[in-house]
Design an enzyme around this catalytic site. Sequence first.
Site, short mmCIF file in Angstrom:
data_model
loop_
_atom_site.label_atom_id
_atom_site.label_comp_id
_atom_site.label_asym_id
_atom_site.label_seq_id
_atom_site.Cartn_x
_atom_site.Cartn_y
_atom_site.Cartn_z
N ASP A 82 -7.45 3.87 -4.92
CA ASP A 82 -7.23 4.23 -3.31
C ASP A 82 -8.53 5.31 -3.45
O ASP A 82 -8.66 6.41 -3.65
CB ASP A 82 -6.86 3.42 -2.50
CG ASP A 82 -7.68 3.30 -1.13
OD1 ASP A 82 -7.92 2.01 -1.13
OD2 ASP A 82 -7.70 4.22 0.03
N LYS A 99 0.75 -0.96 0.22
CA LYS A 99 0.06 0.06 -0.04
C LYS A 99 0.39 1.06 0.13
O LYS A 99 2.29 1.38 0.08
CB LYS A 99 -0.69 0.13 1.26
CG LYS A 99 -2.22 0.85 0.75
CD LYS A 99 -3.17 0.12 0.43
CE LYS A 99 -4.33 0.38 0.15
NZ LYS A 99 -5.25 0.68 -0.12
P1 NDP Z 1 -13.15 7.22 -2.98
O1 NDP Z 1 -11.47 8.34 -2.97
O2 NDP Z 1 -13.38 7.26 -4.37
O3 NDP Z 1 -13.87 7.89 -2.11
C1 NDP Z 1 -14.46 7.76 -0.39
C2 NDP Z 1 -15.06 8.14 -0.18
O4 NDP Z 1 -15.37 8.69 1.16
C3 NDP Z 1 -15.27 9.45 -0.46
O5 NDP Z 1 -15.95 10.28 -0.67
C4 NDP Z 1 -14.99 10.15 0.70
O6 NDP Z 1 -14.71 11.26 0.58
C5 NDP Z 1 -15.45 10.19 2.11
N1 NDP Z 1 -15.31 10.30 3.11
C6 NDP Z 1 -13.96 9.77 3.96
N2 NDP Z 1 -14.00 10.30 4.91
C7 NDP Z 1 -14.99 10.15 5.27
C8 NDP Z 1 -15.56 9.72 6.74
N3 NDP Z 1 -15.38 9.92 8.06
N4 NDP Z 1 -17.31 9.82 6.69
C9 NDP Z 1 -18.09 9.55 5.29
N5 NDP Z 1 -17.13 10.09 4.41
C10 NDP Z 1 -15.90 9.51 4.26
O7 NDP Z 1 -12.17 6.09 -2.35
P2 NDP Z 1 -12.67 5.11 -2.64
O8 NDP Z 1 -14.00 4.39 -2.96
O9 NDP Z 1 -11.70 3.93 -3.54
O10 NDP Z 1 -12.93 4.06 -1.20
C11 NDP Z 1 -13.75 4.14 -0.12
C12 NDP Z 1 -12.87 2.71 1.13
O11 NDP Z 1 -12.86 1.42 -0.27
C13 NDP Z 1 -11.66 2.73 1.08
O12 NDP Z 1 -11.09 2.41 2.31
C14 NDP Z 1 -10.55 2.28 0.59
O13 NDP Z 1 -9.14 1.85 1.28
C15 NDP Z 1 -11.82 1.25 -0.35
N6 NDP Z 1 -11.45 0.68 -0.61
C16 NDP Z 1 -10.85 0.71 -2.38
C17 NDP Z 1 -11.52 0.12 -3.17
C18 NDP Z 1 -10.17 0.57 -4.75
O14 NDP Z 1 -10.33 -0.30 -5.72
N7 NDP Z 1 -10.69 2.15 -4.94
C19 NDP Z 1 -10.62 -1.12 -3.25
C20 NDP Z 1 -11.13 -2.01 -2.05
C21 NDP Z 1 -11.23 -1.56 -0.68
P3 NDP Z 1 -13.42 13.01 1.34
O15 NDP Z 1 -12.30 12.03 0.21
O16 NDP Z 1 -13.69 13.55 0.51
O17 NDP Z 1 -12.76 13.01 2.57
O1 2IT Z 2 -7.68 -1.40 -0.84
C1 2IT Z 2 -7.37 -2.48 -2.50
O2 2IT Z 2 -7.53 -3.01 -2.50
C2 2IT Z 2 -7.75 -1.49 -2.90
N1 2IT Z 2 -7.32 0.13 -3.13
C3 2IT Z 2 -7.25 -1.65 -4.29
C4 2IT Z 2 -5.70 -1.94 -4.79
C5 2IT Z 2 -5.75 -2.55 -6.18
O3 2IT Z 2 -4.59 -2.44 -6.52
O4 2IT Z 2 -6.34 -2.64 -7.34
#
Ligand code: NDP
Ligand code: 2IT
Length: 445
Positions: free
Chosen positions: A164, A124
Amino acid sequence: MNVEKIMANLEKKHPGEVEYLQAVREVLESIEEVYNQNPQFEQAKIIERLVEPDRILTFKVPWVDDKGEVHVNIGYRVQFNNAIGPYKGGLRFHPSVNLSILKFLGFEQIFKNALTTLPMGGAKGGSDFDPKGKSNAEIMRFCQSFMLELWKIIGPETDVPAGDIGVGGREIGYMYGMYKKLVGEHNGVLTGKGLNWGGSLIRPEATGYGCVYFAQEMLKTRGLDFKGKTVAISGFGNVAWGAALKATELGAKVVTISGPDGYIYDKDGISGEKIEYMLELRASNNDIVKPYAYEFKGAEFYEGRRPWEVKCDIALPCATQNELDEKDAQNLVNNGCICISEGANMPCTPEAVEIFHKHKLLFAPGKAANAGGVATSGLEMSQNSMKMSWSREEVDRRLHEIMVNIHKQCVKYGTESDGYINYVKGANIAGFMKVAQAMLDLGVY
Ligand code: NDP
Ligand code: 2IT
């Protein structure tokens, strides 16, 4: 293995790394029994070798804003473990980013990637850079400066970063452009690339889709499905968007999304153009969900509150770590929620998970439920290697198959004597056994 002794030792070595210590404790508690049944693990000091990252690179990221002012952020890459394949895992750009958060995410990624059945190790990275309110040009300059350091330790067979929080298609593009220029190769080293330059169909949707596919498998064990169910989602980013799309497609009604400013409750359901509006909100870089309530009549905005107080059948936390605590869990139980599938990484606190287990709810930890994102990254790597691209249907079919398989692994290792499936235990043991076996095979180095 003595969990308390190992944890006390780690706390001494890494004081204050709260999230990292939380993630390690959960895994150790789950695997203690199988670990002690296999003395070869202890002999090879598998745990001691697994809980410390192989290496951590930290570097400064200087960049110039649109007014000509110079800023300096910190960049990181935590390469945790590559026993089963090249390091693989996302990059997070958010002001809260620190080593503890990246170590927790990298540690989780080892087991998540093992569960996908694809050959990927765990890593990461990211930066404390805040994309909020930045112009496109500023984002580009930051991404380029970040890559000027990161490129030295990544490569298609070494380490393959992805997105992420705060890192989506645009950021991957700017970073890949700089990487390509520095290395002189179009070798696919990042995943989540644009479709015209090596990306995979379905990768943007994959994490959210996978989270819903996993929940679908859990519901099946009780003869249930998504049809007609009410779903509460947190976050409004990439994962929340994909989850809302798939849950709606399967006949459920999504009633909430949330941001750091509060949550939206839309009793009519967040579907169709409303889901697409989430993309606009996110792309605005403004950090808020409130405008949704101005855009769509009938929706209400609850400032500074979390969506877990609404009545729902299924909860999909898709925002960030530790965003659903004991009180929220109790609210969900009281309101009749039956299934919680973690789209985010570690969004439920240990106390919340304990409540779900006590009430025998269907609860899936992130390392199982959100593995569809990295799994589809793995499929992107396969397509890049073959210099081919698969159709939407092909990628989606493979993603679905992987999620069904992860569910099976959890059932195998997590079914308790009364028939209740403890998915936390199941996912941790299944992921651990694969990595630990590989580490034994590879020797001590
Ligand atoms: P994004 O940046 O697209 O979205 C994250 C979202 O969560 C944003 O809307 C953000 O707002 C919001 N957020 C942050 N803090 C808070 C809070 N305290 N309360 C409510 N909303 C909040 O990120 P992702 O959708 O990619 O990631 C979301 C989660 O999923 C993370 O935990 C990430 O590690 C996980 N994840 C992502 C993957 C991927 O492929 N993208 C794969 C697996 C897991 P803001 O940024 O404005 O604070
Ligand atoms: O938390 C996760 O699994 C991710 N943000 C995606 C990682 C990846 O390599 O696609």
